[in-house]
Structures are given as C-alpha cells and as structure tokens.
Design a protein around this motif. Structure first.
Motif, PDB file in Angstrom:
ATOM      1  N   HIS A 143      11.204   4.991  -3.247  1.00 41.02           N
ATOM      2  CA  HIS A 143      11.124   3.573  -2.865  1.00 41.02           C
ATOM      3  C   HIS A 143      12.026   3.276  -1.670  1.00 41.02           C
ATOM      4  CE1 HIS A 143       8.557   2.526  -6.226  1.00 41.02           C
ATOM      5  NE2 HIS A 143       9.311   3.309  -6.966  1.00 41.02           N
ATOM      6  N   THR A 144      13.184   3.887  -1.630  1.00 37.40           N
ATOM      7  CA  THR A 144      14.081   3.704  -0.484  1.00 37.40           C
ATOM      8  C   THR A 144      13.434   4.255   0.779  1.00 37.40           C
ATOM      9  OG1 THR A 144      16.031   3.812  -1.897  1.00 37.40           O
ATOM     10  CG2 THR A 144      16.361   4.269   0.450  1.00 37.40           C
ATOM     11  N   LEU A 145      12.804   5.401   0.678  1.00 41.29           N
ATOM     12  CA  LEU A 145      12.142   6.002   1.828  1.00 41.29           C
ATOM     13  C   LEU A 145      11.044   5.076   2.368  1.00 41.29           C
ATOM     14  CD1 LEU A 145      11.924   8.511   3.632  1.00 41.29           C
ATOM     15  CD2 LEU A 145      10.264   9.398   2.008  1.00 41.29           C
ATOM     16  N   VAL A 146      10.245   4.486   1.487  1.00 41.42           N
ATOM     17  CA  VAL A 146       9.195   3.568   1.920  1.00 41.42           C
ATOM     18  C   VAL A 146       9.808   2.353   2.620  1.00 41.42           C
ATOM     19  CG1 VAL A 146       7.448   1.934   1.076  1.00 41.42           C
ATOM     20  CG2 VAL A 146       7.405   4.320   0.329  1.00 41.42           C
ATOM     21  N   THR A 147      10.900   1.837   2.103  1.00 40.08           N
ATOM     22  CA  THR A 147      11.572   0.700   2.743  1.00 40.08           C
ATOM     23  C   THR A 147      12.028   1.064   4.157  1.00 40.08           C
ATOM     24  OG1 THR A 147      12.295  -0.156   0.603  1.00 40.08           O
ATOM     25  CG2 THR A 147      13.507  -0.918   2.542  1.00 40.08           C
ATOM     26  N   ILE A 148      12.577   2.228   4.310  1.00 37.70           N
ATOM     27  CA  ILE A 148      13.038   2.683   5.627  1.00 37.70           C
ATOM     28  C   ILE A 148      11.855   2.834   6.587  1.00 37.70           C
ATOM     29  CG2 ILE A 148      14.069   4.636   6.863  1.00 37.70           C
ATOM     30  CD1 ILE A 148      15.872   4.999   4.327  1.00 37.70           C
ATOM     31  N   ILE A 149      10.754   3.385   6.103  1.00 39.63           N
ATOM     32  CA  ILE A 149       9.565   3.550   6.951  1.00 39.63           C
ATOM     33  C   ILE A 149       9.040   2.184   7.385  1.00 39.63           C
ATOM     34  CG2 ILE A 149       7.149   4.298   6.951  1.00 39.63           C
ATOM     35  CD1 ILE A 149       8.085   6.685   5.183  1.00 39.63           C
ATOM     36  N   VAL A 150       8.930   1.251   6.466  1.00 41.54           N
ATOM     37  CA  VAL A 150       8.437  -0.094   6.815  1.00 41.54           C
ATOM     38  C   VAL A 150       9.357  -0.762   7.804  1.00 41.54           C
ATOM     39  CG1 VAL A 150       7.956  -2.411   5.922  1.00 41.54           C
ATOM     40  CG2 VAL A 150       7.102  -0.399   4.698  1.00 41.54           C
ATOM     41  N   ASP A 151      10.655  -0.635   7.589  1.00 44.07           N
ATOM     42  CA  ASP A 151      11.605  -1.222   8.550  1.00 44.07           C
ATOM     43  C   ASP A 151      11.401  -0.639   9.940  1.00 44.07           C
ATOM     44  OD1 ASP A 151      12.675  -2.868   6.628  1.00 44.07           O
ATOM     45  OD2 ASP A 151      14.488  -1.664   6.315  1.00 44.07           O
ATOM     46  N   LEU A 166       6.070  10.984   8.540  1.00 42.78           N
ATOM     47  CA  LEU A 166       7.271  10.431   7.905  1.00 42.78           C
ATOM     48  C   LEU A 166       7.168  10.508   6.388  1.00 42.78           C
ATOM     49  CD1 LEU A 166       7.787   7.292  10.155  1.00 42.78           C
ATOM     50  CD2 LEU A 166       9.288   9.301  10.041  1.00 42.78           C
ATOM     51  N   LEU A 167       5.989  10.219   5.865  1.00 39.03           N
ATOM     52  CA  LEU A 167       5.790  10.262   4.416  1.00 39.03           C
ATOM     53  C   LEU A 167       5.890  11.678   3.854  1.00 39.03           C
ATOM     54  CD1 LEU A 167       2.909   7.674   4.168  1.00 39.03           C
ATOM     55  CD2 LEU A 167       5.227   7.404   3.247  1.00 39.03           C
ATOM     56  N   GLY A 168       5.792  12.663   4.727  1.00 40.48           N
ATOM     57  CA  GLY A 168       5.963  14.044   4.287  1.00 40.48           C
ATOM     58  C   GLY A 168       7.314  14.270   3.635  1.00 40.48           C
ATOM     59  N   ALA A 169       8.265  13.402   3.941  1.00 43.44           N
ATOM     60  CA  ALA A 169       9.582  13.510   3.315  1.00 43.44           C
ATOM     61  C   ALA A 169       9.504  13.315   1.797  1.00 43.44           C
ATOM     62  CB  ALA A 169      10.548  12.495   3.929  1.00 43.44           C
ATOM     63  N   TRP A 225       0.836  -1.203   0.000  1.00 46.00           N
ATOM     64  CA  TRP A 225       0.000   0.000   0.000  1.00 46.00           C
ATOM     65  C   TRP A 225       0.870   1.252   0.000  1.00 46.00           C
ATOM     66  CZ3 TRP A 225      -1.238   4.139   3.284  1.00 46.00           C
ATOM     67  CH2 TRP A 225      -2.415   4.819   2.960  1.00 46.00           C
ATOM     68  N   LEU A 226       1.948   1.242   0.755  1.00 45.44           N
ATOM     69  CA  LEU A 226       2.854   2.392   0.762  1.00 45.44           C
ATOM     70  C   LEU A 226       3.510   2.566  -0.608  1.00 45.44           C
ATOM     71  CD1 LEU A 226       4.432   2.045   4.309  1.00 45.44           C
ATOM     72  CD2 LEU A 226       2.853   3.829   3.520  1.00 45.44           C
ATOM     73  N   GLU A 227       3.770   1.467  -1.307  1.00 45.85           N
ATOM     74  CA  GLU A 227       4.297   1.574  -2.675  1.00 45.85           C
ATOM     75  C   GLU A 227       3.254   2.224  -3.590  1.00 45.85           C
ATOM     76  OE1 GLU A 227       7.314   0.984  -4.008  1.00 45.85           O
ATOM     77  OE2 GLU A 227       8.161   0.382  -2.085  1.00 45.85           O
ATOM     78  N   HIS A 228       1.978   1.863  -3.417  1.00 45.94           N
ATOM     79  CA  HIS A 228       0.903   2.531  -4.171  1.00 45.94           C
ATOM     80  C   HIS A 228       0.881   4.018  -3.829  1.00 45.94           C
ATOM     81  CE1 HIS A 228      -0.979  -1.003  -5.893  1.00 45.94           C
ATOM     82  NE2 HIS A 228      -1.173  -1.543  -4.697  1.00 45.94           N
ATOM     83  N   LEU A 229       1.150   4.305  -2.577  1.00 48.11           N
ATOM     84  CA  LEU A 229       1.120   5.683  -2.118  1.00 48.11           C
ATOM     85  C   LEU A 229       2.176   6.537  -2.838  1.00 48.11           C
ATOM     86  CD1 LEU A 229      -0.043   7.042   0.999  1.00 48.11           C
ATOM     87  CD2 LEU A 229       2.343   7.621   0.646  1.00 48.11           C
ATOM     88  N   ILE A 230       3.250   5.929  -3.282  1.00 43.53           N
ATOM     89  CA  ILE A 230       4.264   6.675  -4.035  1.00 43.53           C
ATOM     90  C   ILE A 230       3.651   7.268  -5.299  1.00 43.53           C
ATOM     91  CG2 ILE A 230       6.382   6.450  -5.402  1.00 43.53           C
ATOM     92  CD1 ILE A 230       7.363   4.446  -3.292  1.00 43.53           C
ATOM     93  N   ASP A 231       2.834   6.478  -6.005  1.00 38.72           N
ATOM     94  CA  ASP A 231       2.164   6.998  -7.204  1.00 38.72           C
ATOM     95  C   ASP A 231       1.205   8.125  -6.832  1.00 38.72           C
ATOM     96  OD1 ASP A 231       3.467   5.187  -8.853  1.00 38.72           O
ATOM     97  OD2 ASP A 231       1.847   3.714  -8.706  1.00 38.72           O
ATOM     98  N   TYR A 232       0.458   7.919  -5.749  1.00 36.46           N
ATOM     99  CA  TYR A 232      -0.454   8.950  -5.266  1.00 36.46           C
ATOM    100  C   TYR A 232       0.312  10.233  -4.932  1.00 36.46           C
ATOM    101  CZ  TYR A 232      -2.967  11.430  -1.549  1.00 36.46           C
ATOM    102  OH  TYR A 232      -3.516  12.389  -0.752  1.00 36.46           O
ATOM    103  N   ALA A 233       1.446  10.074  -4.259  1.00 36.56           N
ATOM    104  CA  ALA A 233       2.234  11.245  -3.851  1.00 36.56           C
ATOM    105  C   ALA A 233       2.740  12.017  -5.064  1.00 36.56           C
ATOM    106  CB  ALA A 233       3.398  10.816  -2.963  1.00 36.56           C
ATOM    107  N   ARG A 234       3.102  11.307  -6.105  1.00 33.15           N
ATOM    108  CA  ARG A 234       3.570  11.985  -7.316  1.00 33.15           C
ATOM    109  C   ARG A 234       2.438  12.808  -7.933  1.00 33.15           C
ATOM    110  NH1 ARG A 234       7.395   9.149 -11.392  1.00 33.15           N
ATOM    111  NH2 ARG A 234       8.922  10.497 -10.473  1.00 33.15           N
ATOM    112  N   VAL A 235       1.246  12.236  -8.004  1.00 30.39           N
ATOM    113  CA  VAL A 235       0.105  12.975  -8.547  1.00 30.39           C
ATOM    114  C   VAL A 235      -0.251  14.126  -7.612  1.00 30.39           C
ATOM    115  CG1 VAL A 235      -2.352  12.845  -9.136  1.00 30.39           C
ATOM    116  CG2 VAL A 235      -0.799  11.033  -9.860  1.00 30.39           C
ATOM    117  N   LYS A 236      -0.200  13.874  -6.292  1.00 29.54           N
ATOM    118  CA  LYS A 236      -0.514  14.920  -5.320  1.00 29.54           C
ATOM    119  C   LYS A 236       0.420  16.112  -5.495  1.00 29.54           C
ATOM    120  CE  LYS A 236      -0.400  15.766  -0.395  1.00 29.54           C
ATOM    121  NZ  LYS A 236       0.000  15.245   0.898  1.00 29.54           N
ATOM    122  N   ARG A 237       1.697  15.838  -5.763  1.00 26.19           N
ATOM    123  CA  ARG A 237       2.642  16.941  -5.997  1.00 26.19           C
ATOM    124  C   ARG A 237       2.195  17.770  -7.186  1.00 26.19           C
ATOM    125  NH1 ARG A 237       8.738  14.792  -5.030  1.00 26.19           N
ATOM    126  NH2 ARG A 237       9.188  16.536  -6.395  1.00 26.19           N
TER     127      ARG A 237
END
Length: 186
Positions: free
Chosen positions: A173-181, A156-159, A93-105
C-alpha cells in the motif's frame, strides 16, 4: 434432477473451485507454490473428481484463476472512472492491483516459467490497455503528469514482486501511494 439443475450446479462448483484456488494462491503464510488440489477441492466443498472434471491439470486451474483476476482488474476501470476523478480512479485501481499482484505471485510460483510466459503474453495487453485508459483520462483532466505511459507504471509496480511476504500488507500500500504521488501533475 434435471439437466438445467446439474448445469447450474456445475457452474456453482466451478465458481467455488476457482475461488478456493484463488484463496490458496493468495496465501503467503504457507507458500503459494504449495497449491494442493486436494485442499482446493476440500475448501470448495467438492470431490477431487469434480475438480478434475472442470480442471484436468493444476495448470488449467491456475490459468483460470489468473484470467479471472485479470478480468476483474480490467473490468473495474469503467466503474471506477464513473464514480471518481481520474486520479482517484487510478489510485483505487492500483489498490485493486495489489490483490491481483498477490494472486499473480502465487500463479508464478505454482506453474512452470514457460507456462507463465505463455499465460502472461496472452493477457498482458489487457492490463496495458486498462492502465493506458486511466492515465489518458488523468492527463486529460490535468491530474496526471504528461509523458508517463503504462509501461512506466508497470515497471514501477514490478517492485511489488520484491516485497517479502511478511511485509506485504504495509509495504504494498505504501508503494502504491508513492507511485500515485509520482504520477500527480507537479
């Protein structure tokens, strides 16, 4: 042509317009702030009159793209939870959120700050609820640490908003990995 054919044509036109606008807003190479309706109409294969019948202003179109992106993101939760472990569902879901974040920008760049605040305030609870569900399931399964809520993760996702366009793909993608970890139960 019957009324029913025109209506299905109108639905198809609207869908193509929104998808073309989404693609334009997702672009980082030429600046999402430069959303041009004539380019959207051309990419959708419709005339400008058709575009304006569906979306009288640029803000109407941008709002529709944002609302559909939010719906895609929220609607993805149940199927992800059905197919994956809670932490796996959260990760995907966080990976999906990356696409959302790009559109949100792109949305943020394309509309005035006041309009963005109004649009976001009407929709953000849906994102919080989806994320809370994923976190609750993860905690219940012992996969997500206690004491973390949707607000923590969203902060955190605000980054994502700070990632330069040229570095978006690898860093997001690296940021999402760090958040999940960081969310994993120690």
């Amino acid at each position: 042509m019957t009324g029913r054919e025109r209506r299905s044509d109108a639905v198809a036109n609207r869908r193509r317009i929104v998808e073309a606008a989404r693609e334009e807003l997702s672009r980082t190479d030429d600046g999402a702030a430069e959303l041009r309706l004539h380019r959207v109409a051309k990419a959708a294969g419709v005339g400008q009159g058709t575009l304006y019948r569906h979306f009288p202003t640029r803000e109407h179109l941008v709002a529709e793209v944002y609302e559909q992106e939010m719906s895609r993101l929220v609607d993805a939760v149940a199927p992800l939870l059905a197919e994956h472990t809670p932490l796996g569902a959260l990760t995907r879901w966080l990976e999906h959120l990356i696409d959302y974040a790009r559109v949100k920008r792109g949305v943020m760049a394309a509309i005035e700050a006041a309009a963005w605040r109004d649009l976001y305030s009407e929709q953000h609870h849906r994102l919080d609820e989806a994320l809370d569900l994923l976190l609750d399931r993860g905690r219940a399964a012992g996969e997500v640490r206690a004491g973390v809520d949707a607000t923590d993760v969203i902060l955190l996702l605000g980054a994502l908003s700070r990632i330069p366009d040229a570095e978006w793909e690898p860093r997001a993608h690296t940021l999402v990995t760090i958040i999940v970890d960081g969310l994993r139960t120690p």
